[in-house]
Design an enzyme around this catalytic site. Structure first.
Site, PDB file in Angstrom:
ATOM      1  N   LYS A 122     -97.195 -91.771   5.565  1.00  0.00           N
ATOM      2  CA  LYS A 122     -96.472 -91.194   6.659  1.00  0.00           C
ATOM      3  C   LYS A 122     -97.232 -91.913   7.987  1.00  0.00           C
ATOM      4  O   LYS A 122     -96.649 -91.930   9.034  1.00  0.00           O
ATOM      5  CB  LYS A 122     -96.654 -89.777   6.723  1.00  0.00           C
ATOM      6  CG  LYS A 122     -95.591 -89.010   5.861  1.00  0.00           C
ATOM      7  CD  LYS A 122     -95.442 -87.363   6.426  1.00  0.00           C
ATOM      8  CE  LYS A 122     -94.405 -86.971   5.413  1.00  0.00           C
ATOM      9  NZ  LYS A 122     -94.281 -85.501   5.595  1.00  0.00           N
ATOM     10  N   LYS A 207     -86.170 -95.626  -2.158  1.00  0.00           N
ATOM     11  CA  LYS A 207     -85.754 -94.261  -2.435  1.00  0.00           C
ATOM     12  C   LYS A 207     -84.857 -93.958  -1.511  1.00  0.00           C
ATOM     13  O   LYS A 207     -84.757 -94.226  -0.322  1.00  0.00           O
ATOM     14  CB  LYS A 207     -86.946 -93.434  -2.225  1.00  0.00           C
ATOM     15  CG  LYS A 207     -87.012 -92.008  -2.805  1.00  0.00           C
ATOM     16  CD  LYS A 207     -88.144 -91.375  -3.067  1.00  0.00           C
ATOM     17  CE  LYS A 207     -88.070 -89.755  -2.552  1.00  0.00           C
ATOM     18  NZ  LYS A 207     -89.044 -88.984  -2.785  1.00  0.00           N
ATOM     19  N   LYS A 210     -82.615 -90.580   4.511  1.00  0.00           N
ATOM     20  CA  LYS A 210     -82.067 -90.785   5.633  1.00  0.00           C
ATOM     21  C   LYS A 210     -82.695 -91.550   6.485  1.00  0.00           C
ATOM     22  O   LYS A 210     -81.882 -92.219   7.629  1.00  0.00           O
ATOM     23  CB  LYS A 210     -81.792 -89.386   6.110  1.00  0.00           C
ATOM     24  CG  LYS A 210     -80.598 -88.590   5.650  1.00  0.00           C
ATOM     25  CD  LYS A 210     -80.279 -87.271   6.466  1.00  0.00           C
ATOM     26  CE  LYS A 210     -81.573 -86.489   6.441  1.00  0.00           C
ATOM     27  NZ  LYS A 210     -81.476 -85.410   5.227  1.00  0.00           N
TER      28      LYS A 210
HETATM   29  N1  TRP Z   1     -94.609 -80.876   1.312  1.00  0.00           N
HETATM   30  C1  TRP Z   1     -93.299 -80.628   0.840  1.00  0.00           C
HETATM   31  C2  TRP Z   1     -92.700 -82.078   0.976  1.00  0.00           C
HETATM   32  O1  TRP Z   1     -92.850 -82.931   1.854  1.00  0.00           O
HETATM   33  C3  TRP Z   1     -92.584 -79.534   1.409  1.00  0.00           C
HETATM   34  C4  TRP Z   1     -93.412 -78.323   1.322  1.00  0.00           C
HETATM   35  C5  TRP Z   1     -94.113 -77.546   2.170  1.00  0.00           C
HETATM   36  C6  TRP Z   1     -93.552 -77.545   0.073  1.00  0.00           C
HETATM   37  N2  TRP Z   1     -94.740 -76.248   1.686  1.00  0.00           N
HETATM   38  C7  TRP Z   1     -94.286 -76.573   0.380  1.00  0.00           C
HETATM   39  C8  TRP Z   1     -93.374 -77.870  -1.277  1.00  0.00           C
HETATM   40  C9  TRP Z   1     -94.783 -75.575  -0.561  1.00  0.00           C
HETATM   41  C10 TRP Z   1     -93.656 -77.076  -2.219  1.00  0.00           C
HETATM   42  C11 TRP Z   1     -94.498 -75.831  -1.952  1.00  0.00           C
HETATM   43  O2  TRP Z   1     -91.668 -82.080   0.518  1.00  0.00           O
END
Ligand code: TRP
Length: 338
Positions: A122, A207, A210
């Site tokens: 990121k 992958k 969007k």
């Molecule tokens: N970090 C996950 C993603 O980028 C999203 C997410 C936030 C998440 N909190 C979570 C996934 C708790 C599982 C459980 O896709």
């Protein structure tokens, strides 16, 4: 006083999705389909969170963010998340997760955060906005999960590292603060389901996302003509003469959305060289169109009843919040704050 009475014996599942726009078939095969299956198995107590606090680490505007949370809620409901069976809510409606995240911040070594591959990816992606939230993002995720004492987290490979960190955080917390209540936080496990890699239609080595452009993804809400048009432009050529990644991608889609017969017929044709890519694209388009016919219908209905969607996520948040408040009361007592 820490007392944990389990009303329900069912293991707790928690998963989250960022509200970044319309759901696409990559999100669907990677997460949503499994969520719906797990929910319908009736074996788990499921929480599904639309993680708008996490989305603050990205570059959306406030207006986009607001619309996106409602949109994702609508689409999750249309895709089969059933509020009678699962708790569906927006993360910021349960602000207790930020309080727990703060406490977790104080027991997590920075070095652990620095090694997270998603943080590195990121940071490269938004080099002008490497905010501290990007670094501490997995701590908030751990708080999402542990606030509800989540046992299993259904996610794709890219989130495994974050769930492992969640397990470490639970251990660090338990060791430091919970000697009187060993195992206060559970050691959360990933629920890895077979997740196919769905690739971009136009750059099939990347992958599906969007961020590579709307013509590279098929959204669940796409009308049959849009699906056909996007597939028509999908790349099938191979760069180096080997197996073409775009063709593999179309076959993957046919495998998951089409009939067994169609899939094996095209696979055979690909092997013996008689395949016609136009036909393959038509078959994939028809399969996807058919698969999401109910979704499209339900989505249109729910778009007319946004107040009902609001009510569903408000009820989800109320339910989640009562659990979250109980956890925070216990955690405050364990760490020795008010
Ligand atoms: N970090 C996950 C993603 O980028 C999203 C997410 C936030 C998440 N909190 C979570 C996934 C708790 C599982 C459980 O896709």
């Amino acid at each position: 006083m820490v007392r944990r009475t389990m009303k329900t014996k069912k293991p707790i599942i928690l998963s989250g999705i960022q509200p970044t726009g319309n759901l696409h078939i990559g999100n669907y095969l990677g997460a949503i389909k499994h969520w719906v299956d797990l929910q319908n198995s009736n074996k788990y107590n499921c929480y599904f969170v639309i993680v708008d606090y996490h989305a603050l680490t990205g570059n959306q505007t406030a207006a986009e963010r607001h619309a996106n949370s409602m949109n994702v809620a609508t689409e999750l409901l249309a895709a089969g998340i059933d509020p009678k069976k699962s708790t569906l809510f927006v993360q910021s409606a349960v602000p207790e997760c930020t309080e727990l995240a703060w406490i977790f911040n104080t027991i997590t070594p920075v070095s652990e955060l620095n090694r997270m591959t998603q943080f590195k990816d990121k940071s490269e992606h938004q080099e002008k906005n490497i905010n501290a939230g990007l670094l501490t993002y997995p701590i908030l995720q751990a708080a999402d999960i542990l606030l509800y004492h989540g046992n299993f987290v259904p996610v794709g490979q890219d989130q495994v590292q974050h769930v492992e960190l969640t397990r470490d955080i639970a251990r660090w917390f338990n060791n430091r603060y919970s000697s009187t209540h060993p195992g206060y936080f559970p050691e959360t496990k990933v629920l890895l389901t077979e997740i196919p890699k769905v690739m971009s239609l136009l750059e099939p080595t990347k992958k599906m996302s969007k961020s590579h452009g709307l013509n590279t993804v098929i959204e669940l809400r796409d009308e049959p003509e849009e699906i056909a048009q996007k597939l028509k432009k999908a790349i099938t050529a191979s760069a180096g003469g080997g197996e073409a990644p775009g063709v593999s991608n179309l076959l993957t889609l046919l495998k998951h959305f089409g009939s067994k017969q169609d899939f094996s017929a095209f696979l055979k044709a690909e092997k013996d060289g008689s395949i016609r890519y136009g036909d393959l694209k038509n078959a994939v388009g028809m399969a996807i169109t058919h698969h999401f016919a109910d979704f499209r219908k339900r989505r249109v209905e729910l778009m007319k009843k946004q107040s009902q969607v609001k009510k569903i996520i408000a009820e989800g948040a109320n339910h989640a919040r009562s659990t979250a408040q109980k956890t925070m009361k216990e955690v405050r007592a364990l760490v020795g704050i008010a």
